[in-house]
Enzyme design. Structure first.
Site, PDB file in Angstrom:
ATOM      1  N   TYR A   1      -4.959  32.448  51.985  1.00 44.73           N
ATOM      2  CA  TYR A   1      -4.861  31.049  52.407  1.00 44.73           C
ATOM      3  C   TYR A   1      -3.998  30.897  53.660  1.00 44.73           C
ATOM      4  O   TYR A   1      -4.472  30.461  54.722  1.00 44.73           O
ATOM      5  CB  TYR A   1      -4.304  30.225  51.239  1.00 44.73           C
ATOM      6  CG  TYR A   1      -3.877  28.818  51.582  1.00 44.73           C
ATOM      7  CD1 TYR A   1      -4.677  27.989  52.369  1.00 44.73           C
ATOM      8  CD2 TYR A   1      -2.681  28.297  51.093  1.00 44.73           C
ATOM      9  CE1 TYR A   1      -4.286  26.687  52.664  1.00 44.73           C
ATOM     10  CE2 TYR A   1      -2.286  27.008  51.372  1.00 44.73           C
ATOM     11  CZ  TYR A   1      -3.085  26.200  52.161  1.00 44.73           C
ATOM     12  OH  TYR A   1      -2.685  24.921  52.448  1.00 44.73           O
TER      13      TYR A   1
ATOM     14  N   LEU B   1      -8.006  42.083  49.291  1.00 44.17           N
ATOM     15  CA  LEU B   1      -9.011  41.095  48.855  1.00 44.17           C
ATOM     16  C   LEU B   1      -8.925  40.781  47.365  1.00 44.17           C
ATOM     17  O   LEU B   1      -9.892  40.303  46.770  1.00 44.17           O
ATOM     18  CB  LEU B   1     -10.425  41.553  49.232  1.00 44.17           C
ATOM     19  CG  LEU B   1     -10.669  41.798  50.730  1.00 44.17           C
ATOM     20  CD1 LEU B   1     -12.093  42.295  50.965  1.00 44.17           C
ATOM     21  CD2 LEU B   1     -10.409  40.536  51.552  1.00 44.17           C
ATOM     22  N   CYS B   2      -7.747  40.993  46.739  1.00 44.23           N
ATOM     23  CA  CYS B   2      -7.623  40.711  45.304  1.00 44.23           C
ATOM     24  C   CYS B   2      -7.550  39.211  45.034  1.00 44.23           C
ATOM     25  O   CYS B   2      -7.998  38.746  43.990  1.00 44.23           O
ATOM     26  CB  CYS B   2      -6.420  41.438  44.699  1.00 44.23           C
ATOM     27  SG  CYS B   2      -4.812  40.705  45.054  1.00 44.23           S
TER      28      CYS B   2
ATOM     29  N   SER C   1      -8.276  36.934  47.795  1.00 49.19           N
ATOM     30  CA  SER C   1      -8.702  36.389  49.084  1.00 49.19           C
ATOM     31  C   SER C   1     -10.168  36.722  49.307  1.00 49.19           C
ATOM     32  O   SER C   1     -10.814  37.318  48.432  1.00 49.19           O
ATOM     33  CB  SER C   1      -7.833  36.963  50.206  1.00 49.19           C
ATOM     34  OG  SER C   1      -7.833  38.379  50.159  1.00 49.19           O
TER      35      SER C   1
ATOM     36  N   ALA D   1       1.226  39.561  52.562  1.00 57.59           N
ATOM     37  CA  ALA D   1       0.584  40.136  51.374  1.00 57.59           C
ATOM     38  C   ALA D   1       1.512  40.014  50.171  1.00 57.59           C
ATOM     39  O   ALA D   1       2.657  40.464  50.209  1.00 57.59           O
ATOM     40  CB  ALA D   1       0.239  41.600  51.627  1.00 57.59           C
ATOM     41  N   GLY D   2       1.015  39.405  49.109  1.00 57.16           N
ATOM     42  CA  GLY D   2       1.822  39.273  47.904  1.00 57.16           C
ATOM     43  C   GLY D   2       1.167  38.321  46.920  1.00 57.16           C
ATOM     44  O   GLY D   2       0.385  37.457  47.298  1.00 57.16           O
TER      45      GLY D   2
ATOM     46  N   SER E   1      10.373  32.380  50.530  1.00 55.46           N
ATOM     47  CA  SER E   1      10.130  31.160  49.760  1.00 55.46           C
ATOM     48  C   SER E   1      11.431  30.449  49.437  1.00 55.46           C
ATOM     49  O   SER E   1      12.482  31.084  49.268  1.00 55.46           O
ATOM     50  CB  SER E   1       9.415  31.533  48.459  1.00 55.46           C
ATOM     51  OG  SER E   1       9.443  30.473  47.530  1.00 55.46           O
TER      52      SER E   1
ATOM     53  N   TYR F   1       8.435  35.410  40.387  1.00 59.86           N
ATOM     54  CA  TYR F   1       7.924  35.301  41.757  1.00 59.86           C
ATOM     55  C   TYR F   1       9.073  35.107  42.736  1.00 59.86           C
ATOM     56  O   TYR F   1       9.194  35.813  43.740  1.00 59.86           O
ATOM     57  CB  TYR F   1       6.931  34.143  41.867  1.00 59.86           C
ATOM     58  CG  TYR F   1       6.684  33.701  43.289  1.00 59.86           C
ATOM     59  CD1 TYR F   1       5.913  34.469  44.153  1.00 59.86           C
ATOM     60  CD2 TYR F   1       7.258  32.521  43.779  1.00 59.86           C
ATOM     61  CE1 TYR F   1       5.698  34.068  45.465  1.00 59.86           C
ATOM     62  CE2 TYR F   1       7.043  32.120  45.082  1.00 59.86           C
ATOM     63  CZ  TYR F   1       6.265  32.900  45.924  1.00 59.86           C
ATOM     64  OH  TYR F   1       6.073  32.502  47.222  1.00 59.86           O
TER      65      TYR F   1
ATOM     66  N   LYS G   1      10.815  37.580  45.965  1.00 56.85           N
ATOM     67  CA  LYS G   1      11.098  37.180  47.348  1.00 56.85           C
ATOM     68  C   LYS G   1      12.555  37.453  47.700  1.00 56.85           C
ATOM     69  O   LYS G   1      12.868  37.944  48.799  1.00 56.85           O
ATOM     70  CB  LYS G   1      10.761  35.700  47.551  1.00 56.85           C
ATOM     71  CG  LYS G   1       9.277  35.370  47.442  1.00 56.85           C
ATOM     72  CD  LYS G   1       8.465  36.079  48.519  1.00 56.85           C
ATOM     73  CE  LYS G   1       7.012  35.652  48.519  1.00 56.85           C
ATOM     74  NZ  LYS G   1       6.200  36.357  49.530  1.00 56.85           N
TER      75      LYS G   1
ATOM     76  N   GLY H   1       9.753  27.945  34.395  1.00 56.64           N
ATOM     77  CA  GLY H   1      10.040  28.401  35.754  1.00 56.64           C
ATOM     78  C   GLY H   1      10.135  27.294  36.790  1.00 56.64           C
ATOM     79  O   GLY H   1      10.497  27.551  37.931  1.00 56.64           O
ATOM     80  N   ASP H   2       9.798  26.061  36.423  1.00 57.50           N
ATOM     81  CA  ASP H   2       9.845  24.955  37.383  1.00 57.50           C
ATOM     82  C   ASP H   2      11.235  24.311  37.401  1.00 57.50           C
ATOM     83  O   ASP H   2      11.992  24.388  36.439  1.00 57.50           O
ATOM     84  CB  ASP H   2       8.800  23.892  37.027  1.00 57.50           C
ATOM     85  CG  ASP H   2       7.395  24.269  37.450  1.00 57.50           C
ATOM     86  OD1 ASP H   2       7.264  25.197  38.268  1.00 57.50           O
ATOM     87  OD2 ASP H   2       6.434  23.643  36.965  1.00 57.50           O
TER      88      ASP H   2
END
Length: 336
Positions: free
Chosen positions: A10, A32-33, A35, A80-81, A123, A148, A152, A293-294
């Protein structure tokens, strides 16, 4: 020449558009996993320019060695990640392997090839649950609330200590907030596999009829309407910030951090209403319990990037909503 990891994704595909438009020569590395090659093909058609494409994984040291031997790489833009907060809570080891191990293998390959300039897609999750808002670059990082975010922060710390050991490196860590929107052409945009983990693609898929209603996770946060507040930035503004950072680290060695955001916080229900207003569409939603996690609220102070990079977000909420809907309406099933 620029190595663009994750360039079919994206944000990566929007970055590729900006790089080719700015006359950079680009090598895209993507497994391309999460994407689609269609995004690369469309960007090449849109710009009338070609890139080099390598299907491969950043964890594959042999692939990276071959790539650096074949192409005269000057700098790396590292996108990539894996990027889903919820998925990372369920599959932490997968995230550690892909995001941390992959970045380590990439940095080792760069060092072997004597390529020492990198812009890293970090992030705002590295700040954890911040004690104060807005978030500046001097806000302390803390243990992120999800795996996640931890990946980072771990990669940032690896790069920071790498620069400490070898000051000839030039590194930018761009801590960005919530990328949304799509290219105004409607040719490239966000195409999540399965049920979207991010808010705006979920809203767009409800609007186009792929999903029945929006699930709003958490309505009891300490925010004006009880739903989570975030800083949403148009993806086109975001990638232009990367170009500005690339220019900066070309002239300035060392380790550099910038927040990329708008400085405005919007709640989930603010976003629903903005999408409805911009596109004249009703979005049914249901309030659900909080998601693991939010956090309640997170928005940037972007003034350091404004001062040092001469960059700031220009596209507002209405444009984000219009471009998202144009993309989704034009591509109801994404790239498939």
């Amino acid at each position: 020449m620029i190595l663009l990891t994750g360039g079919a994704g994206y944000i990566g595909s929007h970055m590729l558009f900006e790089l080719l438009t700015a006359n950079y020569e680009v090598v895209v590395l993507d497994n391309l996993c999460n994407s689609n090659m269609t995004a690369i093909n469309r960007v090449q058609q849109m710009t009338g320019k070609a890139c080099h494409f390598v299907e491969g994984d950043i964890r594959d040291a042999g692939c990276l060695t071959d790539l650096f031997n074949q192409y005269a790489i000057d700098a790396v833009l590292h996108f990539a990640g894996l990027k889903s907060v919820g998925e990372s809570v369920a599959q932490p080891l997968r995230y550690f392997d892909n995001n941390i191990t992959g970045s380590l293998v990439l940095l080792k390959a760069m060092q072997s090839a004597q390529v020492k300039r990198i812009v890293f897609s970090s992030s705002a999750t590295v700040y954890g649950d911040p004690a104060e808002l807005p978030i500046t670059e001097s806000t302390p990082t803390s243990m992120p609330t999800n795996p996640y975010g931890y990946t980072k922060l771990a990669v940032e710390q690896m790069m920071m200590q790498l620069v400490d050991s070898d000051p000839s490196w030039s590194v930018a860590a761009l801590r960005y907030f919530n990328p949304v929107g799509a290219h105004s052409s409607g040719q490239i945009g966000e195409d999540p596999k399965g049920i979207p983990n991010n808010l705006l693609p979920y809203i767009a898929q409800v609007a186009v009829g792929r999903l029945q209603q929006l699930s709003v996770f958490g309505a009891d946060y300490n925010t004006p309407d009880g739903t989570g507040v975030r800083d949403y930035i148009h993806v086109v503004d975001l990638v232009k910030g990367h170009l500005a950072a690339l220019t900066y680290i070309t002239a300035n060695l060392g380790y550099h951090i910038w927040n990329l955001g708008t400085g405005e916080g919007y709640s989930v229900l603010d976003m629903v209403r903005a999408f409805e207003k911009a596109n004249n569409i009703d979005i049914p939603y249901k309030l659900e319990p909080r998601r693991a996690g939010d956090i309640a609220a997170c928005y940037a102070d972007p003034n350091k990037a404004i001062a040092e990079l001469n960059w700031q977000a220009e596209l507002g909420l209405e444009q984000m909503m219009a471009d998202t809907w144009h993309w989704q309406r034009t591509n109801p099933h994404g790239y498939s």
